[in-house]
Design an enzyme around this catalytic site. Structure first.
Site, PDB file in Angstrom:
ATOM      1  N   PRO A 188     -64.290 -75.068   4.298  1.00  0.00           N
ATOM      2  CA  PRO A 188     -64.257 -76.154   3.795  1.00  0.00           C
ATOM      3  C   PRO A 188     -61.943 -76.306   3.097  1.00  0.00           C
ATOM      4  CG  PRO A 188     -65.014 -73.953   2.941  1.00  0.00           C
ATOM      5  CD  PRO A 188     -64.637 -74.362   3.681  1.00  0.00           C
ATOM      6  N   THR A 194     -60.218 -79.249   0.961  1.00  0.00           N
ATOM      7  CA  THR A 194     -59.575 -80.332  -0.382  1.00  0.00           C
ATOM      8  C   THR A 194     -58.224 -80.828   0.731  1.00  0.00           C
ATOM      9  OG1 THR A 194     -59.958 -78.992  -2.191  1.00  0.00           O
ATOM     10  CG2 THR A 194     -58.368 -80.866  -1.847  1.00  0.00           C
ATOM     11  N   ALA A 207     -65.032 -79.031  -0.887  1.00  0.00           N
ATOM     12  CA  ALA A 207     -64.829 -78.884  -2.145  1.00  0.00           C
ATOM     13  C   ALA A 207     -65.212 -79.427  -2.743  1.00  0.00           C
ATOM     14  CB  ALA A 207     -64.443 -77.558  -3.432  1.00  0.00           C
ATOM     15  N   GLN A 265     -69.753 -77.408  -0.003  1.00  0.00           N
ATOM     16  CA  GLN A 265     -69.354 -76.652  -0.294  1.00  0.00           C
ATOM     17  C   GLN A 265     -69.893 -77.482  -2.519  1.00  0.00           C
ATOM     18  OE1 GLN A 265     -65.168 -75.848  -0.970  1.00  0.00           O
ATOM     19  NE2 GLN A 265     -65.896 -73.491  -0.333  1.00  0.00           N
ATOM     20  N   HIS A 308     -69.363 -72.309  -4.243  1.00  0.00           N
ATOM     21  CA  HIS A 308     -67.645 -72.344  -4.056  1.00  0.00           C
ATOM     22  C   HIS A 308     -67.575 -70.545  -5.872  1.00  0.00           C
ATOM     23  CE1 HIS A 308     -63.682 -72.042  -3.401  1.00  0.00           C
ATOM     24  NE2 HIS A 308     -63.064 -73.738  -3.711  1.00  0.00           N
ATOM     25  N   GLY A 309     -67.746 -69.167  -5.230  1.00  0.00           N
ATOM     26  CA  GLY A 309     -67.470 -68.368  -5.786  1.00  0.00           C
ATOM     27  C   GLY A 309     -65.711 -67.699  -6.140  1.00  0.00           C
ATOM     28  N   ALA A 310     -65.122 -69.047  -5.540  1.00  0.00           N
ATOM     29  CA  ALA A 310     -63.262 -68.395  -4.871  1.00  0.00           C
ATOM     30  C   ALA A 310     -62.504 -69.385  -4.980  1.00  0.00           C
ATOM     31  CB  ALA A 310     -63.796 -68.117  -3.028  1.00  0.00           C
ATOM     32  N   ASN A 311     -61.564 -68.748  -5.658  1.00  0.00           N
ATOM     33  CA  ASN A 311     -59.728 -68.600  -5.541  1.00  0.00           C
ATOM     34  C   ASN A 311     -59.667 -69.554  -6.987  1.00  0.00           C
ATOM     35  OD1 ASN A 311     -59.520 -68.854  -2.563  1.00  0.00           O
ATOM     36  ND2 ASN A 311     -60.199 -71.157  -2.617  1.00  0.00           N
ATOM     37  N   TYR A 354     -61.198 -70.547  -9.458  1.00  0.00           N
ATOM     38  CA  TYR A 354     -62.205 -72.118 -10.091  1.00  0.00           C
ATOM     39  C   TYR A 354     -63.125 -70.874 -10.963  1.00  0.00           C
ATOM     40  CZ  TYR A 354     -59.443 -74.945  -6.278  1.00  0.00           C
ATOM     41  OH  TYR A 354     -58.605 -74.884  -5.816  1.00  0.00           O
ATOM     42  N   ARG A 381     -69.118 -68.416  -1.395  1.00  0.00           N
ATOM     43  CA  ARG A 381     -67.991 -68.353  -0.920  1.00  0.00           C
ATOM     44  C   ARG A 381     -66.902 -67.132  -2.272  1.00  0.00           C
ATOM     45  NH1 ARG A 381     -62.172 -71.818   0.916  1.00  0.00           N
ATOM     46  NH2 ARG A 381     -62.043 -70.697   3.639  1.00  0.00           N
ATOM     47  N   ASN A 407     -54.543 -69.696  -7.649  1.00  0.00           N
ATOM     48  CA  ASN A 407     -54.724 -70.829  -9.454  1.00  0.00           C
ATOM     49  C   ASN A 407     -54.610 -69.441 -10.300  1.00  0.00           C
ATOM     50  OD1 ASN A 407     -54.956 -73.074  -8.267  1.00  0.00           O
ATOM     51  ND2 ASN A 407     -56.944 -72.452  -7.077  1.00  0.00           N
ATOM     52  N   GLY A 425     -59.303 -73.449   9.179  1.00  0.00           N
ATOM     53  CA  GLY A 425     -58.850 -74.720   8.088  1.00  0.00           C
ATOM     54  C   GLY A 425     -57.447 -74.720   8.460  1.00  0.00           C
ATOM     55  N   ARG A 426     -56.861 -74.746   8.713  1.00  0.00           N
ATOM     56  CA  ARG A 426     -55.483 -75.736   8.475  1.00  0.00           C
ATOM     57  C   ARG A 426     -55.505 -76.077  10.405  1.00  0.00           C
ATOM     58  NH1 ARG A 426     -50.954 -71.580   6.254  1.00  0.00           N
ATOM     59  NH2 ARG A 426     -54.100 -69.950   6.489  1.00  0.00           N
TER      60      ARG A 426
END
Length: 375
Positions: free
Chosen positions: A25, A27, A60, A102, A181-184, A186, A233, A241, A328-329
């Site tokens: 995923p 953004t 997301a 997501q 989305h349970g990561a990063n 947030y 995730r 963050n 990703g990238r």
């Protein structure tokens, strides 16, 4: 065949994947700016990256208008957004691909300009204090992070219902499943971690209480989809963050074991070496490997993401540390990435300056590899 382990088929829930190269995923901030609905450009982008039997996890998408923290990110809480996503799904399905959505709530990783002047929400009124980090405003500028407003108990239960409704909306849009989305850093991870969650009700304090919201949200999605079409995730040992649990193993051991008991489609981990890579080019050294730590605790399909090359991804699967690798990238700049990895074709470098916002440039204008003209 360059990387044979990546080319093995894999059963994920009811879906038989033809290979083990998933699209993570990402953004990209290219939805309609007023309705936050996906548009034809988004359908073209995802369709370009779809392969027969390949898994895409769409970017997301906020489950509420109050759950966003970036301009032009597509939502999943309105009829217009459902209609826009349906065109994306159709483009992926036309290529024989499989696509999950997501589901997202940013919590305190936001700014009052997105909410008509109201403060962002969080488990507790604790601002992000990470050095050098700034919030993005609704007009695309930057600002200091504000002290968020702590959610009331009834509001927390409302978050569970918002995720459940978003899961229902994703089903109506034709997706093949959803990822929580349970990561990063947030909202769901804010509840998980002790430094951002200092509540004294049933959603705070003990590990069991801090994990309650994530597990209730996951169960809500399961009620809509069935467990075998829901993924989650996590980013243990991540620092994105303003996140970071002082002692991650007890918390994430509990969470991973609890998720393992649910029979999910997959568990999706972010490798700590790449935590925060959305904002900058990072490759943290001397950090743990999430897949190595948690593979022994999880009996289902384990996906991992973060800084993989063809060589390291193939080795991770061959060594049994993971079942599926999300890229990703390099999937941004290589719409035909699974084919390039399979055949050993060169990888086109990405342009970070075009990651967020804009139109076709850096989005749909990356070419597929042509072995005839490139010979």
């Amino acid at each position: 065949m360059k990387f044979p382990a990546l080319s093995r088929p894999l059963q994920v829930g009811p879906y038989k994947l033809a290979h083990r190269v998933a699209m993570a995923p990402l953004t990209r901030m290219r939805a309609e700016r007023e309705s936050f609905a996906p548009r034809p450009l988004n359908a073209e982008y995802y369709g370009q990256r779809a392969t027969k039997g390949g898994l895409i996890i769409a970017e997301a998408s906020p489950v509420l208008s109050t759950g966003r923290g970036n301009p032009a990110t597509p939502g999943i809480y309105s009829d217009a957004q459902v209609a826009g996503w349906r065109k994306v799904v159709d483009a992926v399905h036309a290529k024989g691909g499989i696509i999950f959505l997501q589901l997202w709530h940013v919590g305190r990783v936001s700014h009052s300009s997105f909410h008509g002047g109201a403060l962002p929400v969080a488990p507790s009124a604790i601002p992000i204090k990470a050095e050098g980090m700034k919030a993005m405003t609704a007009d695309g500028k930057v600002s200091d992070y504000e002290t968020p407003r702590a959610l009331g108990n009834a509001e927390v239960r409302g978050i569970v219902e918002a995720f459940r409704q978003a899961a229902t909306n994703a089903l109506a849009a034709g997706f093949d499943g959803v990822e929580i989305h349970g990561a990063n850093g947030y909202l769901l991870e804010q509840f998980l971690q002790s430094h951002s969650n200092q509540r004294t009700d049933e959603y705070g304090g003990s590990i069991e209480n801090r994990a309650r919201l994530l597990l209730e949200v996951t169960q809500g999605a399961i009620d809509v989809w069935g467990a075998n079409r829901v993924g989650v995730r996590l980013s243990p040992y991540g620092i994105a963050n303003g996140s970071g649990e002082p002692d991650p193993m007890p918390l994430y051991t509990y969470v991973v074991k609890a998720l393992d008991s649910l029979g999910l489609a997959y568990l999706h981990l972010i490798e700590p070496r790449s935590s925060g890579s959305g904002r900058a080019e990072v490759n943290w050294q001397n950090v743990p490997s999430a897949m190595v730590l948690f593979r022994p605790l999880y009996s289902g399909v384990l996906m991992t993401a973060g800084g993989f090359t063809g060589e390291t991804a193939n080795a991770a699967i061959a060594d049994g540390h993971a079942d599926l690798i999300a890229f990703g990238r390099i999937f941004i700049s290589n719409p035909d990435l699974p084919r390039r990895l399979e055949q050993g074709y060169p990888i086109t470098p990405y342009n970070r300056a075009t990651f967020y916002g804009g139109e076709e440039k850096g989005y749909t204008d990356y070419p597929v590899y042509d072995e005839l003209t490139s010979a």
